[in-house]
Motif scaffolding. Structure first.
Motif, PDB file in Angstrom:
ATOM      1  N   LEU A 280      68.121 -61.190 -96.925  1.00 24.79           N
ATOM      2  CA  LEU A 280      67.315 -61.898 -97.925  1.00 24.79           C
ATOM      3  C   LEU A 280      67.955 -63.242 -98.242  1.00 24.79           C
ATOM      4  O   LEU A 280      69.191 -63.349 -98.293  1.00 24.79           O
ATOM      5  CB  LEU A 280      67.224 -61.062 -99.201  1.00 24.79           C
ATOM      6  CG  LEU A 280      66.602 -59.677 -99.051  1.00 24.79           C
ATOM      7  CD1 LEU A 280      66.644 -58.925-100.384  1.00 24.79           C
ATOM      8  CD2 LEU A 280      65.170 -59.776 -98.544  1.00 24.79           C
ATOM      9  N   GLY A 281      67.115 -64.225 -98.453  1.00 20.02           N
ATOM     10  CA  GLY A 281      67.682 -65.542 -98.696  1.00 20.02           C
ATOM     11  C   GLY A 281      66.773 -66.463 -99.468  1.00 20.02           C
ATOM     12  O   GLY A 281      65.631 -66.117 -99.795  1.00 20.02           O
ATOM     13  N   TRP A 282      67.309 -67.639 -99.756  1.00 16.15           N
ATOM     14  CA  TRP A 282      66.584 -68.710-100.425  1.00 16.15           C
ATOM     15  C   TRP A 282      66.599 -69.944 -99.543  1.00 16.15           C
ATOM     16  O   TRP A 282      67.654 -70.307 -99.000  1.00 16.15           O
ATOM     17  CB  TRP A 282      67.229 -69.031-101.766  1.00 16.15           C
ATOM     18  CG  TRP A 282      67.098 -67.954-102.789  1.00 16.15           C
ATOM     19  CD1 TRP A 282      67.994 -66.972-103.060  1.00 16.15           C
ATOM     20  CD2 TRP A 282      65.991 -67.746-103.668  1.00 16.15           C
ATOM     21  NE1 TRP A 282      67.525 -66.157-104.054  1.00 16.15           N
ATOM     22  CE2 TRP A 282      66.296 -66.614-104.462  1.00 16.15           C
ATOM     23  CE3 TRP A 282      64.784 -68.405-103.891  1.00 16.15           C
ATOM     24  CZ2 TRP A 282      65.429 -66.129-105.440  1.00 16.15           C
ATOM     25  CZ3 TRP A 282      63.931 -67.931-104.857  1.00 16.15           C
ATOM     26  CH2 TRP A 282      64.251 -66.798-105.619  1.00 16.15           C
ATOM     27  N   PHE A 283      65.438 -70.568 -99.443  1.00 14.05           N
ATOM     28  CA  PHE A 283      65.285 -71.839 -98.764  1.00 14.05           C
ATOM     29  C   PHE A 283      64.739 -72.841 -99.771  1.00 14.05           C
ATOM     30  O   PHE A 283      64.204 -72.465-100.808  1.00 14.05           O
ATOM     31  CB  PHE A 283      64.315 -71.709 -97.585  1.00 14.05           C
ATOM     32  CG  PHE A 283      64.904 -71.025 -96.382  1.00 14.05           C
ATOM     33  CD1 PHE A 283      65.177 -69.662 -96.417  1.00 14.05           C
ATOM     34  CD2 PHE A 283      65.177 -71.722 -95.223  1.00 14.05           C
ATOM     35  CE1 PHE A 283      65.725 -69.016 -95.311  1.00 14.05           C
ATOM     36  CE2 PHE A 283      65.718 -71.091 -94.111  1.00 14.05           C
ATOM     37  CZ  PHE A 283      65.991 -69.741 -94.162  1.00 14.05           C
ATOM     38  N   ARG A 284      64.836 -74.111 -99.444  1.00 13.83           N
ATOM     39  CA  ARG A 284      64.234 -75.131-100.283  1.00 13.83           C
ATOM     40  C   ARG A 284      63.682 -76.244 -99.424  1.00 13.83           C
ATOM     41  O   ARG A 284      64.116 -76.465 -98.302  1.00 13.83           O
ATOM     42  CB  ARG A 284      65.243 -75.688-101.287  1.00 13.83           C
ATOM     43  CG  ARG A 284      66.389 -76.482-100.668  1.00 13.83           C
ATOM     44  CD  ARG A 284      67.389 -76.868-101.744  1.00 13.83           C
ATOM     45  NE  ARG A 284      68.514 -77.621-101.203  1.00 13.83           N
ATOM     46  CZ  ARG A 284      69.572 -77.973-101.902  1.00 13.83           C
ATOM     47  NH1 ARG A 284      69.661 -77.646-103.197  1.00 13.83           N
ATOM     48  NH2 ARG A 284      70.552 -78.665-101.339  1.00 13.83           N
ATOM     49  N   GLN A 285      62.690 -76.933-100.008  1.00 14.16           N
ATOM     50  CA  GLN A 285      62.065 -78.051 -99.310  1.00 14.16           C
ATOM     51  C   GLN A 285      61.897 -79.193-100.291  1.00 14.16           C
ATOM     52  O   GLN A 285      61.123 -79.072-101.254  1.00 14.16           O
ATOM     53  CB  GLN A 285      60.721 -77.648 -98.714  1.00 14.16           C
ATOM     54  CG  GLN A 285      60.108 -78.710 -97.829  1.00 14.16           C
ATOM     55  CD  GLN A 285      58.966 -78.162 -96.991  1.00 14.16           C
ATOM     56  OE1 GLN A 285      58.411 -77.098 -97.279  1.00 14.16           O
ATOM     57  NE2 GLN A 285      58.606 -78.868 -95.939  1.00 14.16           N
ATOM     58  N   ALA A 286      62.627 -80.268-100.046  1.00 14.08           N
ATOM     59  CA  ALA A 286      62.503 -81.463-100.874  1.00 14.08           C
ATOM     60  C   ALA A 286      61.282 -82.259-100.430  1.00 14.08           C
ATOM     61  O   ALA A 286      60.831 -82.128 -99.279  1.00 14.08           O
ATOM     62  CB  ALA A 286      63.766 -82.312-100.746  1.00 14.08           C
ATOM     63  N   PRO A 287      60.750 -83.112-101.295  1.00 19.31           N
ATOM     64  CA  PRO A 287      59.575 -83.915-100.934  1.00 19.31           C
ATOM     65  C   PRO A 287      59.822 -84.719 -99.659  1.00 19.31           C
ATOM     66  O   PRO A 287      60.831 -85.420 -99.541  1.00 19.31           O
ATOM     67  CB  PRO A 287      59.402 -84.823-102.151  1.00 19.31           C
ATOM     68  CG  PRO A 287      60.020 -84.075-103.280  1.00 19.31           C
ATOM     69  CD  PRO A 287      61.168 -83.332-102.692  1.00 19.31           C
ATOM     70  N   GLY A 288      58.926 -84.595 -98.697  1.00 19.18           N
ATOM     71  CA  GLY A 288      59.026 -85.357 -97.466  1.00 19.18           C
ATOM     72  C   GLY A 288      60.083 -84.878 -96.496  1.00 19.18           C
ATOM     73  O   GLY A 288      60.335 -85.523 -95.469  1.00 19.18           O
TER      74      GLY A 288
ATOM     75  N   GLY B  82      62.164 -81.415 -94.401  1.00 22.29           N
ATOM     76  CA  GLY B  82      61.958 -80.094 -93.836  1.00 22.29           C
ATOM     77  C   GLY B  82      62.563 -79.021 -94.716  1.00 22.29           C
ATOM     78  O   GLY B  82      63.284 -79.304 -95.676  1.00 22.29           O
ATOM     79  N   ARG B  83      62.248 -77.772 -94.411  1.00 21.54           N
ATOM     80  CA  ARG B  83      62.768 -76.648 -95.183  1.00 21.54           C
ATOM     81  C   ARG B  83      64.191 -76.339 -94.729  1.00 21.54           C
ATOM     82  O   ARG B  83      64.469 -76.285 -93.523  1.00 21.54           O
ATOM     83  CB  ARG B  83      61.860 -75.434 -94.976  1.00 21.54           C
ATOM     84  CG  ARG B  83      61.945 -74.408 -96.068  1.00 21.54           C
ATOM     85  CD  ARG B  83      60.823 -73.378 -95.949  1.00 21.54           C
ATOM     86  NE  ARG B  83      59.521 -73.960 -96.227  1.00 21.54           N
ATOM     87  CZ  ARG B  83      58.409 -73.222 -96.339  1.00 21.54           C
ATOM     88  NH1 ARG B  83      58.455 -71.908 -96.184  1.00 21.54           N
ATOM     89  NH2 ARG B  83      57.256 -73.813 -96.598  1.00 21.54           N
ATOM     90  N   GLU B  84      65.095 -76.146 -95.679  1.00 21.38           N
ATOM     91  CA  GLU B  84      66.482 -75.856 -95.332  1.00 21.38           C
ATOM     92  C   GLU B  84      66.965 -74.580 -96.017  1.00 21.38           C
ATOM     93  O   GLU B  84      66.553 -74.274 -97.148  1.00 21.38           O
ATOM     94  CB  GLU B  84      67.408 -77.017 -95.742  1.00 21.38           C
ATOM     95  CG  GLU B  84      67.519 -77.258 -97.222  1.00 21.38           C
ATOM     96  CD  GLU B  84      68.667 -78.172 -97.618  1.00 21.38           C
ATOM     97  OE1 GLU B  84      69.581 -78.394 -96.802  1.00 21.38           O
ATOM     98  OE2 GLU B  84      68.656 -78.658 -98.768  1.00 21.38           O
ATOM     99  N   GLY B  85      67.841 -73.869 -95.334  1.00 28.78           N
ATOM    100  CA  GLY B  85      68.409 -72.664 -95.902  1.00 28.78           C
ATOM    101  C   GLY B  85      69.424 -72.997 -96.965  1.00 28.78           C
ATOM    102  O   GLY B  85      70.203 -73.946 -96.820  1.00 28.78           O
ATOM    103  N   VAL B  86      69.419 -72.235 -98.053  1.00 27.81           N
ATOM    104  CA  VAL B  86      70.322 -72.472 -99.168  1.00 27.81           C
ATOM    105  C   VAL B  86      71.377 -71.372 -99.247  1.00 27.81           C
ATOM    106  O   VAL B  86      72.568 -71.643 -99.301  1.00 27.81           O
ATOM    107  CB  VAL B  86      69.535 -72.547-100.483  1.00 27.81           C
ATOM    108  CG1 VAL B  86      70.478 -72.662-101.669  1.00 27.81           C
ATOM    109  CG2 VAL B  86      68.553 -73.714-100.454  1.00 27.81           C
ATOM    110  N   ALA B  87      70.934 -70.125 -99.292  1.00 28.56           N
ATOM    111  CA  ALA B  87      71.869 -69.004 -99.437  1.00 28.56           C
ATOM    112  C   ALA B  87      71.210 -67.735 -98.929  1.00 28.56           C
ATOM    113  O   ALA B  87      69.982 -67.626 -98.935  1.00 28.56           O
ATOM    114  CB  ALA B  87      72.276 -68.831-100.901  1.00 28.56           C
ATOM    115  N   ALA B  88      72.044 -66.781 -98.503  1.00 26.00           N
ATOM    116  CA  ALA B  88      71.528 -65.506 -98.026  1.00 26.00           C
ATOM    117  C   ALA B  88      72.482 -64.392 -98.432  1.00 26.00           C
ATOM    118  O   ALA B  88      73.681 -64.622 -98.649  1.00 26.00           O
ATOM    119  CB  ALA B  88      71.346 -65.514 -96.516  1.00 26.00           C
TER     120      ALA B  88
END
Length: 123
Positions: A34-42, A44-50
């Motif tokens: 299980l993890g968290w990703f984030r996507q800043a405006p403009g 790509g989506r990046e992995g944050v933590a798992a």
């Protein structure tokens, strides 16, 4: 089949804290990364933590020492505690599950995504 539903986003000033939650519903007894990703405006989506089924955690370098991923298996809930937030942490945060063999955020191959929750950090 897995369903993940996030909550807890919002607006916070730089230096502040937020905690994201994600309820994880499964129809099998399989173990998931299980993890968290984030996507800043403009961007790509990046992995944050798992976090793996045995509690092993991994983080992207940008959040190490500031973010903590955890899970409450009884409540079937995943958390992301975010401290010392920076404007560059702004984005849509997604809860995610990987049913394969990945064991950390760098190798996570997401099979299930949540709908996302907005986090905005003002200067």
């Amino acid at each position: 089949q897995v369903q993940v539903v996030e909550s807890g986003g919002g607006v916070v000033q730089a230096g502040g804290s937020l905690r994201l939650s994600c309820v994880v519903s499964t129809t099998t007894s399989s173990n998931y990364l299980l993890g968290w990703f984030r996507q800043a405006p403009g961007m790509g989506r990046e992995g944050v933590a798992a976090i793996d089924y045995d509690g092993t955690t991994s983080y992207t370098e940008a959040v190490k020492g500031r973010f903590t991923i955890s899970q409450d298996t009884d409540k079937k809930t995943l958390y992301l505690q975010m401290n010392s937030l920076k404007p560059e942490d702004t984005g849509v945060y997604y809860c995610a599950a990987d049913a394969g063999w990945a064991s950390n955020i760098a190798s996570m191959d997401v099979d299930y995504w949540g709908q996302g929750t907005q986090v905005t950090v003002s200067p």
